[in-house]
Design a protein around this motif. Structure first.
Motif, PDB file in Angstrom:
ATOM      1  N   PHE A 167       0.841  -1.185   0.000  1.00  0.00           N
ATOM      2  CA  PHE A 167       0.000   0.000   0.000  1.00  0.00           C
ATOM      3  C   PHE A 167       0.880   1.240   0.000  1.00  0.00           C
ATOM      4  CE2 PHE A 167       0.640  -1.317   4.407  1.00  0.00           C
ATOM      5  CZ  PHE A 167       1.017  -0.153   5.034  1.00  0.00           C
ATOM      6  N   ASP A 168       0.277   2.342  -0.373  1.00  0.00           N
ATOM      7  CA  ASP A 168       0.967   3.629  -0.363  1.00  0.00           C
ATOM      8  C   ASP A 168       1.282   4.000   1.081  1.00  0.00           C
ATOM      9  OD1 ASP A 168       1.767   6.282  -0.472  1.00  0.00           O
ATOM     10  OD2 ASP A 168       0.233   6.887  -1.907  1.00  0.00           O
ATOM     11  N   THR A 169       2.558   4.177   1.386  1.00  0.00           N
ATOM     12  CA  THR A 169       2.975   4.450   2.765  1.00  0.00           C
ATOM     13  C   THR A 169       2.285   5.677   3.334  1.00  0.00           C
ATOM     14  OG1 THR A 169       5.133   3.438   2.324  1.00  0.00           O
ATOM     15  CG2 THR A 169       4.982   4.904   4.230  1.00  0.00           C
ATOM     16  N   LEU A 185       4.108  -5.948   9.021  1.00  0.00           N
ATOM     17  CA  LEU A 185       4.446  -4.839   8.134  1.00  0.00           C
ATOM     18  C   LEU A 185       5.956  -4.683   8.028  1.00  0.00           C
ATOM     19  CD1 LEU A 185       1.902  -2.106   9.321  1.00  0.00           C
ATOM     20  CD2 LEU A 185       1.612  -3.841   7.547  1.00  0.00           C
ATOM     21  N   CYS A 186       6.434  -4.525   6.803  1.00  0.00           N
ATOM     22  CA  CYS A 186       7.845  -4.204   6.591  1.00  0.00           C
ATOM     23  C   CYS A 186       8.051  -2.703   6.756  1.00  0.00           C
ATOM     24  CB  CYS A 186       8.273  -4.612   5.188  1.00  0.00           C
ATOM     25  SG  CYS A 186       8.178  -6.382   4.868  1.00  0.00           S
ATOM     26  N   ALA A 187       9.289  -2.301   6.947  1.00  0.00           N
ATOM     27  CA  ALA A 187       9.590  -0.874   6.904  1.00  0.00           C
ATOM     28  C   ALA A 187       9.322  -0.377   5.484  1.00  0.00           C
ATOM     29  CB  ALA A 187      11.036  -0.629   7.293  1.00  0.00           C
ATOM     30  N   PRO A 188       8.888   0.878   5.342  1.00  0.00           N
ATOM     31  CA  PRO A 188       8.585   1.408   4.002  1.00  0.00           C
ATOM     32  C   PRO A 188       9.722   1.165   3.009  1.00  0.00           C
ATOM     33  CG  PRO A 188       7.860   2.952   5.671  1.00  0.00           C
ATOM     34  CD  PRO A 188       8.623   1.869   6.398  1.00  0.00           C
ATOM     35  N   VAL A 204       9.988 -10.207  -2.984  1.00  0.00           N
ATOM     36  CA  VAL A 204       8.933  -9.276  -3.387  1.00  0.00           C
ATOM     37  C   VAL A 204       9.346  -7.889  -2.941  1.00  0.00           C
ATOM     38  CG1 VAL A 204       6.517  -8.626  -3.110  1.00  0.00           C
ATOM     39  CG2 VAL A 204       7.145 -11.042  -3.207  1.00  0.00           C
ATOM     40  N   ALA A 205       9.516  -6.984  -3.881  1.00  0.00           N
ATOM     41  CA  ALA A 205      10.012  -5.642  -3.569  1.00  0.00           C
ATOM     42  C   ALA A 205       8.967  -4.597  -3.929  1.00  0.00           C
ATOM     43  CB  ALA A 205      11.302  -5.366  -4.319  1.00  0.00           C
ATOM     44  N   PRO A 206       8.636  -3.704  -3.002  1.00  0.00           N
ATOM     45  CA  PRO A 206       7.691  -2.629  -3.305  1.00  0.00           C
ATOM     46  C   PRO A 206       8.404  -1.444  -3.939  1.00  0.00           C
ATOM     47  CG  PRO A 206       8.365  -2.435  -1.038  1.00  0.00           C
ATOM     48  CD  PRO A 206       9.098  -3.646  -1.600  1.00  0.00           C
ATOM     49  N   LEU A 207       7.635  -0.480  -4.396  1.00  0.00           N
ATOM     50  CA  LEU A 207       8.204   0.790  -4.804  1.00  0.00           C
ATOM     51  C   LEU A 207       8.715   1.524  -3.566  1.00  0.00           C
ATOM     52  CD1 LEU A 207       5.470   1.952  -7.352  1.00  0.00           C
ATOM     53  CD2 LEU A 207       7.724   0.994  -7.882  1.00  0.00           C
ATOM     54  N   THR A 211       4.637   0.311   1.223  1.00  0.00           N
ATOM     55  CA  THR A 211       4.928  -0.564   2.360  1.00  0.00           C
ATOM     56  C   THR A 211       4.305  -1.925   2.095  1.00  0.00           C
ATOM     57  OG1 THR A 211       5.037   1.245   3.966  1.00  0.00           O
ATOM     58  CG2 THR A 211       4.536  -0.940   4.826  1.00  0.00           C
ATOM     59  N   LEU A 212       5.070  -2.973   2.324  1.00  0.00           N
ATOM     60  CA  LEU A 212       4.580  -4.334   2.162  1.00  0.00           C
ATOM     61  C   LEU A 212       3.984  -4.844   3.449  1.00  0.00           C
ATOM     62  CD1 LEU A 212       7.371  -6.100   0.087  1.00  0.00           C
ATOM     63  CD2 LEU A 212       4.950  -6.002  -0.528  1.00  0.00           C
ATOM     64  N   PHE A 213       2.914  -5.635   3.344  1.00  0.00           N
ATOM     65  CA  PHE A 213       2.373  -6.375   4.464  1.00  0.00           C
ATOM     66  C   PHE A 213       2.355  -7.843   4.081  1.00  0.00           C
ATOM     67  CE2 PHE A 213      -1.316  -5.228   1.870  1.00  0.00           C
ATOM     68  CZ  PHE A 213      -2.019  -6.419   1.781  1.00  0.00           C
ATOM     69  N   HIS A 214       2.407  -8.723   5.068  1.00  0.00           N
ATOM     70  CA  HIS A 214       2.351 -10.152   4.774  1.00  0.00           C
ATOM     71  C   HIS A 214       1.833 -10.931   5.974  1.00  0.00           C
ATOM     72  CE1 HIS A 214       6.165 -10.911   7.016  1.00  0.00           C
ATOM     73  NE2 HIS A 214       6.485  -9.717   6.576  1.00  0.00           N
ATOM     74  N   TRP A 215       1.328 -12.115   5.686  1.00  0.00           N
ATOM     75  CA  TRP A 215       0.764 -13.002   6.699  1.00  0.00           C
ATOM     76  C   TRP A 215       1.170 -14.427   6.359  1.00  0.00           C
ATOM     77  CZ3 TRP A 215      -3.548 -16.606   6.509  1.00  0.00           C
ATOM     78  CH2 TRP A 215      -4.037 -16.989   7.762  1.00  0.00           C
ATOM     79  N   ALA A 216       1.941 -15.050   7.246  1.00  0.00           N
ATOM     80  CA  ALA A 216       2.366 -16.428   7.029  1.00  0.00           C
ATOM     81  C   ALA A 216       1.234 -17.356   7.450  1.00  0.00           C
ATOM     82  CB  ALA A 216       3.621 -16.721   7.846  1.00  0.00           C
ATOM     83  N   VAL A 217       0.822 -18.242   6.542  1.00  0.00           N
ATOM     84  CA  VAL A 217      -0.309 -19.123   6.783  1.00  0.00           C
ATOM     85  C   VAL A 217       0.148 -20.294   7.650  1.00  0.00           C
ATOM     86  CG1 VAL A 217      -2.117 -20.514   5.724  1.00  0.00           C
ATOM     87  CG2 VAL A 217      -1.246 -18.484   4.541  1.00  0.00           C
TER      88      VAL A 217
END
Length: 219
Positions: A167-169, A185-188, A204-207, A211-217
């Motif tokens: 998402f847009d930081t 949440l990763c650092a921006p 996986v690299a954001p712009l 900011t990337l978010f993730h959820w390990a199943v």
């Protein structure tokens, strides 16, 4: 279909989009959350639905079949369509939000150099949240959380290993929303290394502005 009730007693119904009109609305859901190419995304959902493929592979049995022989389920483009979900949320019969999620073509393209088995593994192990949006005037009512919660439930039942998105930081309140929903949440601007969760040799690299978010199943 699932129903969730918030602390204010509002009942939110979340279910797969079931008509062409509802699938066309994904152009709006993409636009509302700032995702480009919303028209193309909606068109792809419609094509997959017309072909009878959309969301048909969101099960562990399908994943096992695809791992054994991707050609048996139609190849990677078919796997991607089958593992894609298009969810809508309604309140009192009115659709007020939508979520699109599934394998990222960018991610599976990175894996192509490793061969078709790695590509299929990437498509089966990952769910990217492509778009998640709620109509203005309905924010703060638990609708986005209900949509994301259903997507996470489906991801777990389908045998996926990680759910992620960006998402847009600078988008006000978005980081807090994903944190409340249990996302890491990763650092921006920082990437997620999928080797840690999905045994995939890809990052996986954001712009820089995202900011990337993730959820390990958990299985």
């Amino acid at each position: 279909m699932t129903q969730a009730q918030n602390s204010g007693g509002l009942t939110v119904e979340v279910r797969p989009a079931s008509s062409k009109a509802e699938l066309r609305e994904f152009q709006r859901w993409h636009r509302l959350c700032g995702v480009p190419r919303g028209r193309r995304a909606a068109r792809n959902l419609l094509h997959a639905n017309d072909a009878g493929i959309l969301s048909t592979g969101l099960s562990r049995d399908y994943a096992a079949s695809a791992r054994r022989d991707a050609s048996a389920v139609g190849g990677i483009s078919m796997v991607r369509a089958a593992r894609t979900m298009a969810l809508i949320a309604s309140v009192n019969g009115r659709v007020v939000g939508g979520l699109a999620g599934g394998p990222s073509i960018h991610l599976v393209s990175q894996l192509a150099v490793l061969g078709p088995e790695a590509v299929v593994q990437g498509a089966l192990a990952t769910i990217k949240i492509h778009a998640l949006a709620v109509l203005p005037g309905h924010h703060g009512r638990g609708i986005g959380r209900a949509l994301l919660g259903e997507a996470l439930r489906i991801a777990k039942e389908s045998g996926a290993r990680i759910v992620y998105g960006q998402f847009d930081t600078d988008a006000a309140g978005t980081a807090a929303f994903f944190h409340r929903c249990g996302m890491s949440l990763c650092a921006p601007g920082l990437p997620v290394d999928l080797r840690a969760w999905a045994e995939l040799p890809v990052v996986v690299a954001p712009l820089p502005s995202e900011t990337l978010f993730h959820w390990a199943v958990a299985h």
